[in-house]
Every structure is written in structure tokens, then in C-alpha cells.
Design a protein around this motif. Structure first.
Motif, mmCIF file in Angstrom:
data_model
loop_
_atom_site.group_PDB
_atom_site.id
_atom_site.type_symbol
_atom_site.label_atom_id
_atom_site.label_comp_id
_atom_site.label_asym_id
_atom_site.label_seq_id
_atom_site.Cartn_x
_atom_site.Cartn_y
_atom_site.Cartn_z
ATOM 1 N N ALA A 157 -17.232 3.427 -72.549
ATOM 2 C CA ALA A 157 -18.147 2.979 -73.597
ATOM 3 C C ALA A 157 -19.282 3.987 -73.786
ATOM 4 C CB ALA A 157 -18.704 1.602 -73.246
ATOM 5 N N TYR A 158 -19.880 4.422 -72.674
ATOM 6 C CA TYR A 158 -20.944 5.428 -72.764
ATOM 7 C C TYR A 158 -20.414 6.741 -73.343
ATOM 8 C CZ TYR A 158 -23.452 2.250 -69.617
ATOM 9 O OH TYR A 158 -24.048 1.160 -69.070
ATOM 10 N N ALA A 159 -19.234 7.131 -72.877
ATOM 11 C CA ALA A 159 -18.656 8.403 -73.320
ATOM 12 C C ALA A 159 -18.329 8.387 -74.806
ATOM 13 C CB ALA A 159 -17.402 8.713 -72.499
ATOM 14 N N GLU A 160 -17.902 7.233 -75.310
ATOM 15 C CA GLU A 160 -17.568 7.131 -76.731
ATOM 16 C C GLU A 160 -18.801 7.375 -77.604
ATOM 17 O OE1 GLU A 160 -15.201 5.866 -80.246
ATOM 18 O OE2 GLU A 160 -14.736 6.708 -78.298
ATOM 19 N N HIS A 161 -19.941 6.831 -77.220
ATOM 20 C CA HIS A 161 -21.168 7.040 -77.999
ATOM 21 C C HIS A 161 -21.579 8.514 -77.978
ATOM 22 C CE1 HIS A 161 -21.462 2.799 -78.519
ATOM 23 N NE2 HIS A 161 -21.691 2.550 -77.246
ATOM 24 N N SER A 162 -21.439 9.161 -76.835
ATOM 25 C CA SER A 162 -21.745 10.595 -76.745
ATOM 26 C C SER A 162 -20.802 11.391 -77.645
ATOM 27 C CB SER A 162 -21.608 11.086 -75.300
ATOM 28 O OG SER A 162 -22.451 10.382 -74.433
ATOM 29 N N TYR A 163 -19.536 11.033 -77.581
ATOM 30 C CA TYR A 163 -18.509 11.707 -78.389
ATOM 31 C C TYR A 163 -18.854 11.605 -79.876
ATOM 32 C CZ TYR A 163 -13.882 12.643 -80.416
ATOM 33 O OH TYR A 163 -12.843 13.150 -81.159
ATOM 34 N N ASN A 164 -19.287 10.422 -80.296
ATOM 35 C CA ASN A 164 -19.621 10.223 -81.710
ATOM 36 C C ASN A 164 -20.789 11.088 -82.152
ATOM 37 O OD1 ASN A 164 -17.571 8.354 -81.924
ATOM 38 N ND2 ASN A 164 -18.900 6.577 -81.685
ATOM 39 N N LEU A 165 -21.587 11.523 -81.185
ATOM 40 C CA LEU A 165 -22.713 12.421 -81.486
ATOM 41 C C LEU A 165 -22.377 13.867 -81.121
ATOM 42 C CD1 LEU A 165 -25.677 10.159 -80.313
ATOM 43 C CD2 LEU A 165 -25.092 10.785 -82.662
ATOM 44 N N GLU A 166 -21.075 14.135 -80.961
ATOM 45 C CA GLU A 166 -20.560 15.488 -80.673
ATOM 46 C C GLU A 166 -21.221 16.072 -79.432
ATOM 47 O OE1 GLU A 166 -21.009 17.767 -84.240
ATOM 48 O OE2 GLU A 166 -19.667 16.481 -85.392
ATOM 49 N N ASN A 167 -21.331 15.241 -78.394
ATOM 50 C CA ASN A 167 -22.024 15.669 -77.183
ATOM 51 C C ASN A 167 -21.333 15.078 -75.955
ATOM 52 O OD1 ASN A 167 -24.002 16.726 -75.484
ATOM 53 N ND2 ASN A 167 -25.658 16.196 -76.900
ATOM 54 N N GLY A 168 -20.009 15.309 -75.870
ATOM 55 C CA GLY A 168 -19.234 14.739 -74.773
ATOM 56 C C GLY A 168 -19.264 15.593 -73.523
ATOM 57 N N ASP A 169 -18.555 15.122 -72.496
ATOM 58 C CA ASP A 169 -18.489 15.825 -71.215
ATOM 59 C C ASP A 169 -17.045 15.833 -70.731
ATOM 60 O OD1 ASP A 169 -18.535 16.088 -68.185
ATOM 61 O OD2 ASP A 169 -20.642 16.453 -68.645
ATOM 62 N N GLN A 170 -16.454 17.012 -70.655
ATOM 63 C CA GLN A 170 -15.047 17.129 -70.285
ATOM 64 C C GLN A 170 -14.765 16.591 -68.890
ATOM 65 O OE1 GLN A 170 -12.592 18.201 -72.472
ATOM 66 N NE2 GLN A 170 -11.276 17.339 -70.876
ATOM 67 N N GLU A 171 -15.695 16.769 -67.972
ATOM 68 C CA GLU A 171 -15.488 16.268 -66.615
ATOM 69 C C GLU A 171 -15.364 14.749 -66.604
ATOM 70 O OE1 GLU A 171 -18.484 17.610 -63.946
ATOM 71 O OE2 GLU A 171 -17.734 19.668 -63.879
ATOM 72 N N VAL A 172 -16.093 14.079 -67.473
ATOM 73 C CA VAL A 172 -16.010 12.620 -67.558
ATOM 74 C C VAL A 172 -14.647 12.200 -68.089
ATOM 75 C CG1 VAL A 172 -16.935 10.569 -68.730
ATOM 76 C CG2 VAL A 172 -18.492 12.275 -67.766
ATOM 77 N N TYR A 173 -14.181 12.868 -69.155
ATOM 78 C CA TYR A 173 -12.855 12.555 -69.697
ATOM 79 C C TYR A 173 -11.783 12.754 -68.627
ATOM 80 C CZ TYR A 173 -15.404 13.427 -74.104
ATOM 81 O OH TYR A 173 -16.320 13.426 -75.122
ATOM 82 N N ASP A 174 -11.868 13.879 -67.929
ATOM 83 C CA ASP A 174 -10.864 14.186 -66.899
ATOM 84 C C ASP A 174 -10.881 13.142 -65.789
ATOM 85 O OD1 ASP A 174 -10.238 16.452 -68.346
ATOM 86 O OD2 ASP A 174 -11.331 17.840 -67.031
ATOM 87 N N PHE A 175 -12.090 12.734 -65.395
ATOM 88 C CA PHE A 175 -12.169 11.763 -64.301
ATOM 89 C C PHE A 175 -11.585 10.411 -64.707
ATOM 90 C CE2 PHE A 175 -14.065 8.188 -62.118
ATOM 91 C CZ PHE A 175 -13.693 8.488 -60.811
ATOM 92 N N MET A 176 -11.853 9.965 -65.929
ATOM 93 C CA MET A 176 -11.318 8.673 -66.361
ATOM 94 C C MET A 176 -9.799 8.644 -66.209
ATOM 95 S SD MET A 176 -13.585 7.357 -69.618
ATOM 96 C CE MET A 176 -13.652 8.871 -70.556
ATOM 97 N N GLN A 177 -9.153 9.748 -66.587
ATOM 98 C CA GLN A 177 -7.693 9.803 -66.479
ATOM 99 C C GLN A 177 -7.252 9.937 -65.015
ATOM 100 O OE1 GLN A 177 -6.531 12.833 -69.520
ATOM 101 N NE2 GLN A 177 -8.390 12.093 -70.531
#
Length: 551
Positions: A157-177
């Protein structure tokens, strides 16, 4: 069609919902969500391997993140959306496997969700009967797997809001998976899963810090703000949920139309951001926490836009049912869903035109409430706060962040706030604050006794404030601070906040109004013995016990 869900605090009987969710979720919806998670774990098995081979999978990153968000409590009640999502998940999973194998990976003895395929609604429901939470027989392993999964849902949920503001974190995406894949690995011991739970907290901190950066870079640092809770005479739109990008687009598109905008529940903190204060038609906040929406949406009269979770499915005869719109991960059977175009832009003109045909909101209260005490604002007051602590004017801070909910036992938090001594300050974030943010609790030397940092998404601010005070007072251990934690929880974003605090070393957190049903006796015992996790009791006794710490 059977279901089993115990991911939220209101799980039926404190054990789990088996017929229909207390949240309003039908058994069919719960089962489709389980099936989607089942396939997401399969995707993750392949994506982890593919990424180790050097492949970049941005499509997977966003799909997994948004799909997880769709399954959190009160986010999406639309079966058609989940049926389409499962179909997309199967297709994407097979695509990722093919890419991984082409790059040199090989797979054997795989988890069912990495192999199973179906095409029809009937096949999906039949498969959903075979899988789900209870698929893991060992109670302790199941408990830890679900704790990790719910933490990852909150993180998404937190990551989605960051993504929508073009400010994501690849390490977070990788960890979720990585975490999702790990929950399918039967070779992992309970100790391994406990370690992964703490790692989930670590990446929860990263996700929250990333979102804090995204929000403040886009809209400025929240400021101390008096928010109007009355109404004006223009027709209006009520925006609920958490996504500030949607807030921005709605304000832009309603400017000059004669339609006002009000926030509801978790969107209240949008009022604190400088970028939104320039809009004269941004009137203030209407109503209270999410669970009161059935009454408040009737009196609001205009359309309601849900940007994320916090939906309570309306009764079939509710007057506002046809005034509900959803967007992003949110969904409701029968509601109009607003999709973004390929550039991420959304057209809210349909909502605006409907608003023009509606009466102005009925006034349900008057006055103002004060908020905007995110970490930047509190740290600007640091000298004043430190002096108040050193002089004894402030004896103790109470972190009362988290979620509100329907249970009568949540009156505890109102009474707790009222019973706290006048030399204490409440630090809050999330909709739990609606239990006490309209009480007249006064101030200490000009410092309000309730400091609202914002949404549950802004819980990071409370951690930053604590770490800064630890530094200022030269303490080696964050637990030496005069801060107590009495947190209300409801859904999975509160789970990731809890895990983040545990990762940061915070101990002796009290959690209520009940402990999570998904904690087995042994897992609860580990949390109690290692971190001092506790429940709540009687208000007067709890206040006395908290105040006695360190005195």
C-alpha cells in the motif's frame, strides 16, 4: 462456498470469518483474493530467480504491488475485478517463467500457484476451495507466513502511493516478491520465518521513508493547520482513502467549476500540505473515521471518490450507492471505476458533473481541528519540546497511532486519552485519532496535547520524531525515552507499522483492542518474550502502569 479470513482485527469471534467478512466481503470475494495471492506467490518464485539472473521486471513489480493492495481489508469488493486480475496473473506468471527459463533457469517440484492454470470463473472458484490460509497445516508456520504476508500487503500500500508519485524503491519491490516466494518454502524453519518477519519490518521502514520523501517532494512538508470541519453552500465532492496524487488531480480538475472538495477519514491530512492550500474550493474535512460513512455519506449529498481502502459496502437501498466512484486498487461492485490513462492521468469529469446536480452537504458539525505535526514540523519545535521535557512540563509521550474500527471496545482509546495526565502528549497518525482528536485536551506551553502526524502512511514521522529525541537526549537505547506505545490496529498497514517499530528496536508496545487472530499461541509468546508486546486492559490501570515506567 467456504472462506476463511482472519487478516483484520474484527475477525469473527476473534478467530476468523467463515461465512461472510465482518468487513462486508462476500465469501466469493474472499476466495478470489486467496486465489490471487496463490498465483502472486507463483509469479514471485519465478521473478526472484529471473532477477538473480539479471532480468529487470518492472511490469511484475507494479502488478504484484497493486494486486497485494487490492486484497487488503476494505479495499476492493468487486468480483469482476478480481476475476480479471487472476487471469492477468496467470498470463504474467507464465510469461515470467518463460523469460527466466530462456535466461538459463530451471524449475522443479514447484508450489502449486506456480503451475496451476484456469480460464473460467467456475474453475477459479473450484480452485479457491482447495487453497487459502488453512492450506498450511502447522499452526505456528501458518501464523508466521500470514504475519509476513500481511506485512507485505501493508508495505505494498505504501509502495503504491510512492509509485504513483514516480518515486518508488526497487529494493522494496524485490523484497515483496522474495517474501511471497519464501512463504511457499517448506524447508524454512520457524526461526527462519521469524528472521524474515524482522526483515519485513526493515523494508517496511524503507517503504515508509520512500513514501514520506515522495509526498513531501511533491507537496511540501505538512504544516500546523486548523482544518475546517463545517460546510459551505456549494455542491461538493468527498474524497476518501490515502492517495495524494488522486487528491491533486481532483483539485486541479474541480478548480473554477463551482464544486467544492472535502476530505473524509484518512484523507484528512491532505489539508496539511502547502501545495493543496492554494485551492480556495478545498473546504476542509467532513465527518469522522471510515466506519461511520454509512450515515455521513447520506448527509453529504454529493459524490464520493474512494482512492484506496476504507470502503464499507453500502446497503442496496442506500441513497448514496450510485454516488460512489472508485479508482486505483479500490473497487466496489456496481460503482463506477476511474482508470488512469497510459500517462497516469485520470479524468474525474463524470464525478464533477454529477456533483453539480447534487445539493450542498448537510452540516453535521462546526469548528476546526488542528493537525500537521509531521516530523519536519515537530523537529522545528524541537527546542521547545526538549525544554518542556527537561523542565518536567511534559512527563511522557504516548504514541496512539493506528486504525479505528466499529467495535464498542474501541471507546477505550477515547477514555484513555481523557484519563491521561495533563503533562502528557499524544503522538498520533492514522484514523485512530478520530477517537480523541475533537476532544478539548488543551496544550502544554503552546504545544497541543494531541500532535497529529497524518495518515497511517505517515507513521514514519512518529519513528523519526522518536529517533531524533533519542539523539537529542544522547540515549543509546530508544526505549529509554519517555515514550509509551498504545496502538490500535485494524488492517494490514497497521501490521507493517508494528513490524517496522519492532525492527527499529521499539519494545513494550501495547496493541489493541484485541491481539491479532493470526498470531498462534507460540508466535504470540515469541513477541511477548522478545519484544514485550502486550494487549490492553482497563483504562485507569493501564494509564497508571504506563506512567509508572521510568518514574
Amino acid at each position: 462456498m467456504s472462506m476463511f479470513c482472519y487478516q483484520c482485527q474484527e475477525a469473527a469471534g476473534g478467530k476468523g470469518c467463515t461465512i461472510r467478512g465482518v468487513c462486508g466481503k462476500e465469501d466469493s470475494t474472499a476466495n478470489l483474493q486467496d486465489l490471487l495471492i496463490h498465483i502472486l506467490k507463483g509469479i514471485s518464485i519465478y521473478s526472484v530467480e529471473a532477477k538473480e539472473l539479471g532480468l529487470k521486471l518492472p511490469k511484475v513489480d507494479h502488478f504484484v504491488m497493486e494486486s497485494l493492495f487490492m486484497t487488503i481489508t476494505n479495499a476492493n469488493f468487486d468480483n469482476d475485478a478480481f476475476i480479471e486480475r487472476v487471469k492477468e496473473a496467470i498470463s504474467l506468471r507464465d510469461e515470467v517463467r518463460a523469460k527466466a527459463e530462456k535466461t538459463g533457469a530451471s524449475f522443479e517440484d514447484l508450489y502449486d500457484g506456480a503451475n496451476w492454470s484456469g480460464e473460467s470463473e467456475e474453475e477459479f472458484f473450484a480452485k479457491a476451495e482447495e487453497i487459502g490460509v488453512l492450506e498450511t497445516e502447522d499452526e505456528d508456520v501458518r501464523s508466521l507466513r500470514e504475519l509476513i504476508t500481511y506485512g507485505v500487503k501493508g508495505m505494498a500500500a505504501y509502495a503504491e502511493h510512492s509509485y504513483n508519485l514516480e518515486n518508488g524503491d526497487q529494493e522494496v519491490y524485490d523484497f515483496m516478491q522474495k517474501a511471497l516466494a519464501a512463504t511457499t518454502d517448506d524447508s524454512l524453519t520457524a526461526d527462519d520465518l521469524v528472521a524474515l518477519t524482522m526483515e519485513t519490518g526493515k523494508y517496511g521502514v524503507t517503504a515508509m521513508a520512500t513514501l514520506d520523501k515522495a509526498n513531501t517532494e511533491a507537496y511540501g512538508n505538512p504544516e500546523i493547520t486548523e482544518v475546517n470541519i463545517g460546510t459551505e453552500d456549494n455542491p461538493a465532492i468527498l474524497i476518501s482513502g490515502h492517495d495524494l496524487k488522486d487528491m491533486e488531480m481532483l483539485l486541479e480538475q474541480t478548480e473554477g467549476t463551482g464544486v467544492d472538495v472535502y476530505t473524509h477519514s484518512e484523507m484528512l491530512p491532505a489539508n496539511y500540505y502547502p501545495a493543496f492550500k492554494k485551492y480556495d474550493h478545498f473546504v476542509g474535512n467532513y465527518g469522522n473515521a471510515w466506519w461511520q460513512q454509512k450515515e455521513e455519506f447520506e448527509s453529504f449529498n454529493g459524490p464520493i471518490l474512494f482512492t484506496t481502502n476504507c470502503i464499507v459496502p453500502p446497503k442496496k437501498d442506500a441513497s448514496y450507492r450510485d454516488r460512489i466512484f472508485t479508482t486505483g486498487a479500490a473497487g466496489l461492485d456496481g460503482a463506477t471505476h476511474i482508470e488512469a490513462d497510459h500517462n497516469g492521468k485520470k479524468d474525474f469529469s463524470q464525478i464533477i458533473e454529477l456533483a453539480k446536480e447534487c445539493e450542498a452537504p448537510e452540516e453535521i458539525e462546526k469548528g476546526t481541528i488542528v493537525g500537521g505535526f509531521a516530523h519536519n514540523q515537530v523537529l522545528a519545535l524541537a527546542d521547545k519540546v526538549v525544554d518542556a521535557v527537561k523542565s518536567g512540563a511534559i512527563k511522557r509521550f504516548f504514541v496512539m497511532a493506528g486504525c479505528d474500527g466499529r467495535m464498542n471496545s474501541r471507546d477505550y482509546y477515547t477514555k484513555f486519552a481523557q484519563e491521561l495526565p495533563d503533562d502528557t502528549v499524544i503522538l498520533t497518525a492514522g484514523c485512530a485519532k478520530y477517537r480523541y482528536n475533537k476532544l478539548d485536551l488543551g496544550d502544554i506551553g503552546g504545544i497541543p496535547r494531541v500532535l497529529d502526524s497524518g495518515q497511517c502512511n505517515d507513521s514514519y514521522s512518529l519513528a523519526v520524531i522518536a529517533m531524533k529525541l533519542q539523539e537529542v537526549f544522547g540515549l543509546e537505547d530508544i526505549n529509554e525515552l519517555p515514550i509509551s506505545y498504545n496502538i490500535a490496529w485494524y488492517e494490514q498497514k497497521a501490521v507493517i507499522v508494528l513490524l517496522a517499530l519492532l525492527y527499529l528496536g521499539v519494545k513494550n508496545i501495547h496493541l489493541g483492542p484485541t491481539l491479532p487472530a493470526f498470531l498462534s499461541q507460540n508466535v504470540a509468546k515469541v513477541l511477548v518474550e522478545n519484544f514485550g508486546i502486550a494487549g490492553i486492559g482497563e483504562v485507569e490501570e493501564d494509564v497508571e502502569a504506563f506512567m509508572a515506567v521510568g518514574s
